[in-house]
Design an enzyme around this catalytic site. Structure first.
Site, PDB file in Angstrom:
ATOM      1  N   THR A   7     -35.833  33.421  62.126  1.00  0.00           N
ATOM      2  CA  THR A   7     -35.293  33.652  60.782  1.00  0.00           C
ATOM      3  C   THR A   7     -36.236  33.121  59.714  1.00  0.00           C
ATOM      4  O   THR A   7     -36.963  32.154  59.952  1.00  0.00           O
ATOM      5  CB  THR A   7     -33.908  32.988  60.601  1.00  0.00           C
ATOM      6  OG1 THR A   7     -33.361  33.371  59.340  1.00  0.00           O
ATOM      7  CG2 THR A   7     -33.973  31.466  60.661  1.00  0.00           C
ATOM      8  N   ASP A  68     -28.236  38.222  62.907  1.00  0.00           N
ATOM      9  CA  ASP A  68     -28.149  39.249  61.869  1.00  0.00           C
ATOM     10  C   ASP A  68     -26.720  39.250  61.366  1.00  0.00           C
ATOM     11  O   ASP A  68     -25.774  39.390  62.140  1.00  0.00           O
ATOM     12  CB  ASP A  68     -28.558  40.634  62.361  1.00  0.00           C
ATOM     13  CG  ASP A  68     -28.886  41.510  61.153  1.00  0.00           C
ATOM     14  OD1 ASP A  68     -29.910  41.245  60.497  1.00  0.00           O
ATOM     15  OD2 ASP A  68     -28.096  42.422  60.820  1.00  0.00           O
ATOM     16  N   LYS A 183     -17.815  24.091  55.994  1.00  0.00           N
ATOM     17  CA  LYS A 183     -18.258  25.488  56.177  1.00  0.00           C
ATOM     18  C   LYS A 183     -18.704  25.703  57.622  1.00  0.00           C
ATOM     19  O   LYS A 183     -18.348  26.692  58.261  1.00  0.00           O
ATOM     20  CB  LYS A 183     -19.416  25.844  55.229  1.00  0.00           C
ATOM     21  CG  LYS A 183     -19.914  27.262  55.512  1.00  0.00           C
ATOM     22  CD  LYS A 183     -21.110  27.753  54.731  1.00  0.00           C
ATOM     23  CE  LYS A 183     -21.519  29.126  55.281  1.00  0.00           C
ATOM     24  NZ  LYS A 183     -22.727  29.694  54.697  1.00  0.00           N
ATOM     25  N   HIS A 188     -18.570  32.219  60.547  1.00  0.00           N
ATOM     26  CA  HIS A 188     -18.980  33.221  61.533  1.00  0.00           C
ATOM     27  C   HIS A 188     -20.133  32.682  62.378  1.00  0.00           C
ATOM     28  O   HIS A 188     -20.193  32.864  63.579  1.00  0.00           O
ATOM     29  CB  HIS A 188     -19.372  34.509  60.805  1.00  0.00           C
ATOM     30  CG  HIS A 188     -20.331  34.288  59.650  1.00  0.00           C
ATOM     31  ND1 HIS A 188     -20.109  33.352  58.680  1.00  0.00           N
ATOM     32  CD2 HIS A 188     -21.522  34.859  59.333  1.00  0.00           C
ATOM     33  CE1 HIS A 188     -21.107  33.353  57.804  1.00  0.00           C
ATOM     34  NE2 HIS A 188     -21.976  34.261  58.178  1.00  0.00           N
ATOM     35  N   ARG A 189     -21.052  31.968  61.718  1.00  0.00           N
ATOM     36  CA  ARG A 189     -22.222  31.425  62.422  1.00  0.00           C
ATOM     37  C   ARG A 189     -21.787  30.344  63.413  1.00  0.00           C
ATOM     38  O   ARG A 189     -22.315  30.256  64.526  1.00  0.00           O
ATOM     39  CB  ARG A 189     -23.180  30.860  61.353  1.00  0.00           C
ATOM     40  CG  ARG A 189     -24.542  30.494  61.830  1.00  0.00           C
ATOM     41  CD  ARG A 189     -25.568  30.519  60.687  1.00  0.00           C
ATOM     42  NE  ARG A 189     -25.768  31.867  60.190  1.00  0.00           N
ATOM     43  CZ  ARG A 189     -25.328  32.295  59.007  1.00  0.00           C
ATOM     44  NH1 ARG A 189     -24.713  31.503  58.174  1.00  0.00           N
ATOM     45  NH2 ARG A 189     -25.515  33.563  58.663  1.00  0.00           N
TER      46      ARG A 189
HETATM   47  P1  ITT Z   1     -33.439  36.675  58.382  1.00  0.00           P
HETATM   48  O1  ITT Z   1     -33.342  38.155  58.677  1.00  0.00           O
HETATM   49  O2  ITT Z   1     -34.836  36.210  58.208  1.00  0.00           O
HETATM   50  O3  ITT Z   1     -32.648  35.855  59.362  1.00  0.00           O
HETATM   51  P2  ITT Z   1     -31.908  37.409  56.029  1.00  0.00           P
HETATM   52  O4  ITT Z   1     -31.296  36.619  54.908  1.00  0.00           O
HETATM   53  O5  ITT Z   1     -32.747  38.592  55.655  1.00  0.00           O
HETATM   54  O6  ITT Z   1     -32.729  36.382  56.942  1.00  0.00           O
HETATM   55  P3  ITT Z   1     -29.926  39.128  57.283  1.00  0.00           P
HETATM   56  O7  ITT Z   1     -30.795  40.340  57.260  1.00  0.00           O
HETATM   57  O8  ITT Z   1     -29.136  38.826  58.521  1.00  0.00           O
HETATM   58  O9  ITT Z   1     -30.762  37.798  57.018  1.00  0.00           O
HETATM   59  O10 ITT Z   1     -28.961  39.202  56.045  1.00  0.00           O
HETATM   60  C1  ITT Z   1     -27.892  38.323  55.965  1.00  0.00           C
HETATM   61  C2  ITT Z   1     -27.384  38.297  54.536  1.00  0.00           C
HETATM   62  O11 ITT Z   1     -25.926  38.256  54.581  1.00  0.00           O
HETATM   63  C3  ITT Z   1     -27.804  37.028  53.834  1.00  0.00           C
HETATM   64  O12 ITT Z   1     -29.035  37.183  53.151  1.00  0.00           O
HETATM   65  C4  ITT Z   1     -26.634  36.770  52.893  1.00  0.00           C
HETATM   66  O13 ITT Z   1     -26.764  37.570  51.749  1.00  0.00           O
HETATM   67  C5  ITT Z   1     -25.442  37.273  53.717  1.00  0.00           C
HETATM   68  N1  ITT Z   1     -24.881  36.171  54.528  1.00  0.00           N
HETATM   69  C6  ITT Z   1     -24.967  35.999  55.874  1.00  0.00           C
HETATM   70  N2  ITT Z   1     -24.379  34.855  56.255  1.00  0.00           N
HETATM   71  C7  ITT Z   1     -23.923  34.281  55.129  1.00  0.00           C
HETATM   72  C8  ITT Z   1     -23.256  33.075  54.860  1.00  0.00           C
HETATM   73  O14 ITT Z   1     -22.976  32.189  55.816  1.00  0.00           O
HETATM   74  N3  ITT Z   1     -22.922  32.819  53.589  1.00  0.00           N
HETATM   75  C9  ITT Z   1     -23.217  33.669  52.598  1.00  0.00           C
HETATM   76  N4  ITT Z   1     -23.877  34.821  52.758  1.00  0.00           N
HETATM   77  C10 ITT Z   1     -24.225  35.133  54.023  1.00  0.00           C
END
Ligand code: ITT
Length: 203
Positions: A7, A68, A183, A188-189
Site C-alpha cells: 500500500t 482494496d 475505529k 472493515h479493516r
Molecule cells: P493503496 O491502493 O495504495 O492501498 P488507496 O488509498 O489508493 O491506497 P484503495 O484503492 O483501496 O486505496 O482506495 C481506498 C479508498 O477508500 C481510500 O483512499 C479512501 O478514500 C476510502 N477508504 C477505505 N478505507 C477507509 C477508511 O477506513 N476510512 C475512510 N475511507 C476509507
C-alpha cells in the site's frame, strides 16, 4: 512475522500496524523499494486487491498482503465503490472526494423534495478485501462496516471518508471523531485483518 503491506496509503499502514500488533513487523511497499503506483484496473475490490499483492510477488517474490477498499452508498447505487480513492479525479484528494459525495447526495435530496418524495436514506458501508499472498498463492479476507453518511464533516481522526461516515456502532459520532483504538476495533479493516491473523496462526 515480517510481512510487506502493498500500500501507498499511510492511513491504512498505521491502522494495519495497530490492528495486527507487535507480533507482526509490517513493511510498507516503499520500504521494500516499490515506490511506483501499482496499477488497479479490475472491476471489483477482489480483483484490485489481487492485482496489488500479485504485483509485489511478481516483482520481488516476497510474501505480502494488500487491502482494496472503499465506500458504498446505497442511494448512489453503490458508488463510489472501487473508485473511492479517485472519486473526484486522479489526485486522490480526500477533501475533494468528500465534497463530491456530499454534493451528489444534496442533488438527490433536492430532486426528492421537488418531486414531493421523502429524502433518500443515507445508508452506506465501508468494504475491504485483503489479499494475503503466501508463496504466490492468494488468500482472501473480507470486512465491512455499516453506517450512514452525515450532512457535514466532523472529527480529525482516521483518513478518507471518515469525517462523513457515522458508524452504526457509534451513531452519535463520525468515524473521524472516534479514537484510533475505537475505529480499529469496529472497522472493515479490523474484521478482515483479524481473519487474516487467525488464518496465519492456524497454518
Ligand atoms: P493503496 O491502493 O495504495 O492501498 P488507496 O488509498 O489508493 O491506497 P484503495 O484503492 O483501496 O486505496 O482506495 C481506498 C479508498 O477508500 C481510500 O483512499 C479512501 O478514500 C476510502 N477508504 C477505505 N478505507 C477507509 C477508511 O477506513 N476510512 C475512510 N475511507 C476509507
Amino acid at each position: 512475522m515480517k510481512i510487506i503491506f502493498a500500500t501507498g496509503n499511510k492511513g491504512k499502514l498505521r491502522e494495519a500496524r495497530e490492528i495486527l500488533g507487535p507480533e507482526y513487523e509490517i513493511i510498507s511497499s516503499a520500504d521494500a523499494g516499490i515506490t511506483e503506483d501499482i496499477p488497479e484496473t479490475g472491476s471489483t475490490f477482489q480483483e484490485n486487491s489481487l492485482q496489488k499483492a500479485e504485483y509485489i510477488w511478481n516483482k520481488i517474490g516476497m510474501d505480502c498482503f494488500s487491502d482494496d477498499s472503499g465506500l458504498e452508498v446505497d442511494a448512489l447505487g453503490g458508488a463510489p465503490g472501487i473508485y473511492s480513492a479517485r472519486y473526484a479525479g486522479e489526485g486522490h484528494d480526500f477533501d475533494k472526494n468528500i465534497d463530491k459525495l456530499l454534493h451528489e447526495l444534496a442533488v438527490l435530496d433536492a430532486k426528492a423534495l421537488i418531486a414531493g418524495e421523502p429524502a433518500p436514506e443515507r445508508t452506506a458501508r465501508f468494504r475491504t478485501v485483503v489479499t494475503l499472498m503466501i508463496n504466490g498463492e492468494p488468500h482472501y479476507f473480507e470486512g465491512s462496516c455499516e453506517g450512514r453518511i452525515s450532512f457535514e464533516r466532523s472529527g480529525n481522526g482516521g483518513f478518507g471518508y471518515d469525517p462523513v461516515f457515522i458508524p452504526d456502532a457509534y451513531p452519535d459520532q463520525s468515524m473521524a471523531d472516534l479514537s484510533e483504538e475505537v475505529k480499529n476495533s469496529i472497522s472493515h479493516r479490523h474484521e478482515a485483518l483479524v481473519k487474516m491473523a487467525a488464518w496465519l496462526q492456524e497454518k
